[in-house]
Design a protein around this motif. Structure first.
Motif, PDB file in Angstrom:
ATOM      1  N   GLY A  86      35.423  30.994  41.480  1.00 45.11           N
ATOM      2  CA  GLY A  86      36.782  31.412  41.645  1.00 45.11           C
ATOM      3  C   GLY A  86      37.248  31.550  40.122  1.00 45.11           C
ATOM      4  N   CYS A  87      37.150  30.544  39.488  1.00 51.30           N
ATOM      5  CA  CYS A  87      37.803  30.473  38.183  1.00 51.30           C
ATOM      6  C   CYS A  87      37.316  31.586  37.095  1.00 51.30           C
ATOM      7  N   GLN A  88      36.136  32.283  37.641  1.00 52.12           N
ATOM      8  CA  GLN A  88      35.702  33.537  36.827  1.00 52.12           C
ATOM      9  C   GLN A  88      36.099  34.710  37.247  1.00 52.12           C
ATOM     10  N   ILE A  89      36.821  34.707  38.122  1.00 52.77           N
ATOM     11  CA  ILE A  89      37.332  36.072  38.705  1.00 52.77           C
ATOM     12  C   ILE A  89      38.940  36.259  38.610  1.00 52.77           C
ATOM     13  N   PRO A  90      39.014  37.088  37.461  1.00 52.21           N
ATOM     14  CA  PRO A  90      40.552  37.405  36.926  1.00 52.21           C
ATOM     15  C   PRO A  90      41.033  38.311  38.283  1.00 52.21           C
ATOM     16  N   ILE A  91      42.327  38.125  38.723  1.00 56.16           N
ATOM     17  CA  ILE A  91      43.017  38.624  39.483  1.00 56.16           C
ATOM     18  C   ILE A  91      43.558  40.263  38.837  1.00 56.16           C
ATOM     19  N   SER A  92      42.953  41.303  39.544  1.00 56.28           N
ATOM     20  CA  SER A  92      43.402  42.509  39.147  1.00 56.28           C
ATOM     21  C   SER A  92      43.534  43.487  40.235  1.00 56.28           C
ATOM     22  N   ALA A  93      44.056  44.649  40.158  1.00 56.75           N
ATOM     23  CA  ALA A  93      44.508  45.468  41.032  1.00 56.75           C
ATOM     24  C   ALA A  93      43.018  46.045  41.754  1.00 56.75           C
ATOM     25  N   ASP A  94      41.734  45.908  41.107  1.00 52.46           N
ATOM     26  CA  ASP A  94      40.654  46.266  41.736  1.00 52.46           C
ATOM     27  C   ASP A  94      40.303  45.189  42.876  1.00 52.46           C
ATOM     28  N   LEU A  95      40.879  44.263  42.888  1.00 55.41           N
ATOM     29  CA  LEU A  95      40.507  43.226  43.869  1.00 55.41           C
ATOM     30  C   LEU A  95      41.130  43.408  45.307  1.00 55.41           C
ATOM     31  N   GLU A  96      42.076  44.333  45.514  1.00 53.02           N
ATOM     32  CA  GLU A  96      42.790  44.821  46.780  1.00 53.02           C
ATOM     33  C   GLU A  96      41.809  44.621  47.689  1.00 53.02           C
ATOM     34  N   GLY A  97      42.080  44.011  48.721  1.00 52.88           N
ATOM     35  CA  GLY A  97      41.395  43.852  49.952  1.00 52.88           C
ATOM     36  C   GLY A  97      40.208  42.862  49.929  1.00 52.88           C
ATOM     37  N   LEU A  98      40.047  42.325  48.744  1.00 54.51           N
ATOM     38  CA  LEU A  98      38.763  41.233  48.585  1.00 54.51           C
ATOM     39  C   LEU A  98      38.614  40.087  49.889  1.00 54.51           C
ATOM     40  N   ILE A  99      37.649  39.837  50.096  1.00 56.64           N
ATOM     41  CA  ILE A  99      37.636  38.837  51.291  1.00 56.64           C
ATOM     42  C   ILE A  99      36.471  37.618  50.613  1.00 56.64           C
ATOM     43  N   VAL A 100      36.810  36.529  50.482  1.00 54.79           N
ATOM     44  CA  VAL A 100      35.770  35.658  50.050  1.00 54.79           C
ATOM     45  C   VAL A 100      36.076  34.328  51.034  1.00 54.79           C
TER      46      VAL A 100
END
Length: 107
Positions: A86-100
């Motif tokens: 998780g620490c290597q996944i920067p929050i950006s607009a491309d993550l809209e709807g991401l499910i983890v």
């Protein structure tokens, strides 16, 4: 301020619908911590502990793992093909709807 909707499934299978800001230079591990989800983040986000390991459930292209992330996941437990730190996944607009889903804690 722009937020993205992310679904985080905790280790008990409970789904948490969270809003993550795209303008604060946060990563997924920090978002989990801010919502008090059970992510230890022992190394503080330096890709050195794998306590923020998660499984990417949705079909988002997060790019390739960097060398540090790859090395840490090589040593971690419960790793799957869709494992990321998780620490290597920067929050950006491309993550809209991401499910983890949070990976099980290591023994």
């Amino acid at each position: 301020m722009s937020d993205v909707n992310i679904t985080i499934i905790d280790r008990e299978g409970v789904r948490h619908e969270v809003l993550a800001p795209t303008d604060m230079n946060m990563n997924l591990m920090e978002v989990c911590k801010s919502y008090e989800l059970p992510v230890q983040a022992v190394c503080g986000g330096m890709a050195m502990c794998a306590t923020c390991q998660c499984y990417i459930i949705s079909d988002h292209d997060l790019g390739e793992r960097n060398d540090d992330e790859e090395a840490m996941l090589w040593e971690a437990q419960n790793v799957q093909e869709n494992s990321r730190l998780g620490c290597q996944i920067p929050i950006s607009a491309d993550l809209e709807g991401l499910i983890v889903e949070l990976a099980p804690e290591e023994d």
